[in-house]
Write an enzyme that holds these catalytic residues in place. Structure first.
Site, PDB file in Angstrom:
ATOM      1  N   LYS A  54       0.821  -1.229  -0.122  1.00  0.00           N
ATOM      2  CA  LYS A  54       0.003  -0.040   0.007  1.00  0.00           C
ATOM      3  C   LYS A  54       0.853   1.219   0.122  1.00  0.00           C
ATOM      4  O   LYS A  54       0.602   2.305  -0.724  1.00  0.00           O
ATOM      5  CB  LYS A  54      -1.045  -0.021   1.089  1.00  0.00           C
ATOM      6  N   GLN A  98      -4.821  -1.697   9.428  1.00  0.00           N
ATOM      7  CA  GLN A  98      -4.801  -3.030   8.873  1.00  0.00           C
ATOM      8  C   GLN A  98      -5.250  -4.075   9.900  1.00  0.00           C
ATOM      9  O   GLN A  98      -5.081  -4.386  10.935  1.00  0.00           O
ATOM     10  CB  GLN A  98      -3.136  -3.259   8.503  1.00  0.00           C
ATOM     11  N   ASP A 121     -11.186   2.966   3.947  1.00  0.00           N
ATOM     12  CA  ASP A 121     -11.322   1.490   3.679  1.00  0.00           C
ATOM     13  C   ASP A 121     -12.974   1.259   3.513  1.00  0.00           C
ATOM     14  O   ASP A 121     -13.283   0.101   3.253  1.00  0.00           O
ATOM     15  CB  ASP A 121     -11.099   0.602   5.053  1.00  0.00           C
TER      16      ASP A 121
HETATM   17  N1  GUN Z   1      -7.238  -6.967   5.761  1.00  0.00           N
HETATM   18  C1  GUN Z   1      -7.566  -7.810   4.780  1.00  0.00           C
HETATM   19  N2  GUN Z   1      -8.221  -7.107   3.924  1.00  0.00           N
HETATM   20  C2  GUN Z   1      -8.104  -5.889   4.134  1.00  0.00           C
HETATM   21  C3  GUN Z   1      -8.534  -4.457   3.891  1.00  0.00           C
HETATM   22  O1  GUN Z   1      -9.209  -4.285   2.830  1.00  0.00           O
HETATM   23  N3  GUN Z   1      -8.450  -3.434   4.750  1.00  0.00           N
HETATM   24  C4  GUN Z   1      -7.775  -3.553   5.879  1.00  0.00           C
HETATM   25  N4  GUN Z   1      -7.595  -2.280   6.525  1.00  0.00           N
HETATM   26  N5  GUN Z   1      -7.306  -4.758   6.358  1.00  0.00           N
HETATM   27  C5  GUN Z   1      -7.562  -5.708   5.403  1.00  0.00           C
END
Ligand code: GUN
Length: 293
Positions: A54, A98, A121
Site C-alpha cells: 500500500k 490493517q 477502507d
Molecule cells: N485485511 C484484509 N483485507 C483488508 C482490507 O481491505 N483493509 C484492511 N484495513 N485490512 C485488511
C-alpha cells in the site's frame, strides 16, 4: 469457448495513471498532496506485506503516506488516541487500520473512531449504511475494484443475474449491495448454502470470494458467464490460487480473472482512488468555505 483473460494489472495501471493526474491537479490547484495513514498492529507477516504494498503504491501516484506501528501488547485506548490524533491532522485524508488486529482490541471501537470523512477502507458503519442507501462516500476497496473491472471490460449489470459466493463484511456483502444498486438481480451464497451449484449455474456474472481453492468447478458455471475470482489461497506446494478451478472454468466462461493478476491489483488501486477522492472533497470544502467567507 475459451474465456478472455481479464488483466487486472493492466486495468490497475490505467486507473493509477488517472489517480496520478488527479493528485497532480490537487498539488497544482490547491497546493496539497493527499495523505494516507496506515496503522499496523503486531507482526502478522501477511499484513506487513499488504502494508508495504500500500505504501509503495501511494508513492507511485504521489500520495504521501505514513505507517504507525504498534506492538501486539498495545492497549485499545492507545490505538483510539492515535486515530483521534490522525482525525484532526489536516495533512491526512485517509486512515486505515490493517486487519486483523489482536483480540484484546475491539474492531468495532477502532472502526467507529475513524472519522467517516477519512474512512478510505469504507468499514465505518456510516459508510456501510451509505452502501445500503445507494450513496456511499467510500465503497470498500475490493468490491469497488471488482466494480471497476466490470466497468472497464464493458460488462453490463442491469437486469443480469449475479451470484456472489461469500458473505463477508469486507467483500461479499458490500459487493452484493453495489451490484443491486446497478440493478442486477443478486443471489448471495455462503458457507451454509445447500447445493451451491443451483445458484452459480444461474449466474451471468459469478463473483467468488469464499477462500476455498477449487470451490467452483466447470459444471457449476453457465456457458458464457463472466467469472470474477476474489479468492487468494496459498497451496501446500507454495502456489497462489483463487477459489475457481481456473483451467476448467476458462473453457466455459466468456471472461475470467486470473489469480494472481486479477482482482488483487485493483484492491490497492481503489484504496488510492478513495484517498485522492477524500483529498478532493476536503480541498473543495475548503475552497467553498473560503468563498463563503
Ligand atoms: N485485511 C484484509 N483485507 C483488508 C482490507 O481491505 N483493509 C484492511 N484495513 N485490512 C485488511
Amino acid at each position: 469457448m475459451t474465456a478472455k483473460l481479464i488483466d487486472g494489472n493492466a486495468i490497475a495501471r490505467k486507473v493509477r495513471e488517472e489517480i496520478r493526474v488527479r493528485v497532480e491537479v490537487l498539488k497544482q490547484k490547491h497546493g496539497v498532496a493527499p495523505g494516507l495513514a496506515v496503522i499496523l498492529i503486531g507482526e502478522d507477516p501477511a499484513s506487513k506485506v499488504y502494508v508495504r504494498n500500500k505504501i509503495r503504491a501511494c508513492a507511485e501516484v504521489g500520495i504521501e503516506s505514513q505507517v504507525v506501528r504498534f506492538p501486539t501488547t498495545v492497549s485499545e485506548q492507545e490505538v483510539l488516541d492515535c486515530i483521534e490524533r490522525l482525525n484532526k491532522d489536516a495533512a491526512i485524508n485517509g486512515i486505515l487500520v490493517q486487519l486483523p488486529i489482536p483480540p484484546t482490541i475491539s474492531i468495532r471501537a477502532v472502526l467507529e473512531t475513524i472519522s467517516v470523512d477519512k474512512d478510505v477502507d469504507g468499514f465505518h458503519l456510516y459508510n456501510v449504511g451509505g452502501l445500503i442507501a445507494g450513496d456511499s462516500v467510500f465503497p470498500p476497496c475490493t468490491p469497488y475494484g471488482v466494480q471497476k473491472i466490470l466497468e472497464y471490460e464493458g460488462i453490463p449489470l442491469e437486469g443480469r443475474n449475479v451470484t456472489v459466493v461469500g458473505a463477508s463484511n469486507i467483500v461479499g456483502k458490500p459487493m452484493a449491495l453495489m451490484l443491486m444498486q446497478s440493478e442486477a438481480t443478486v443471489a448471495i451464497c455462503h458457507a451454509k448454502t445447500r447445493d451451491l451449484a443451483q445458484y452459480t449455474i444461474l449466474a451471468d456474472i459469478l463473483v467468488v470470494a469464499a477462500g476455498k481453492p477449487n470451490l467452483i468447478l466447470p459444471q457449476m458455471v453457465r456457458t458464457g458467464a463472466v467469472v470474477i475470482d476474489v479468492g487468494i489461497n496459498r497451496l501446500p506446494d507454495g502456489r497462489l490460487v483463487g477459489d475457481v478451478d481456473f483451467e476448467g472454468v476458462r473453457q466455459k466462461a466468456s471472461h475470467i480473472t486470473p489469480v494472481p493478476g486479477g482482482v488483487g491489483p485493483m484492491t490497492v488501486t481503489m484504496l488510492l482512488y478513495n484517498t485522492v477522492a477524500s483529498a478532493e472533497r476536503e480541498a473543495n470544502h475548503a475552497a467553498a468555505g473560503q468563498i463563503a467567507r
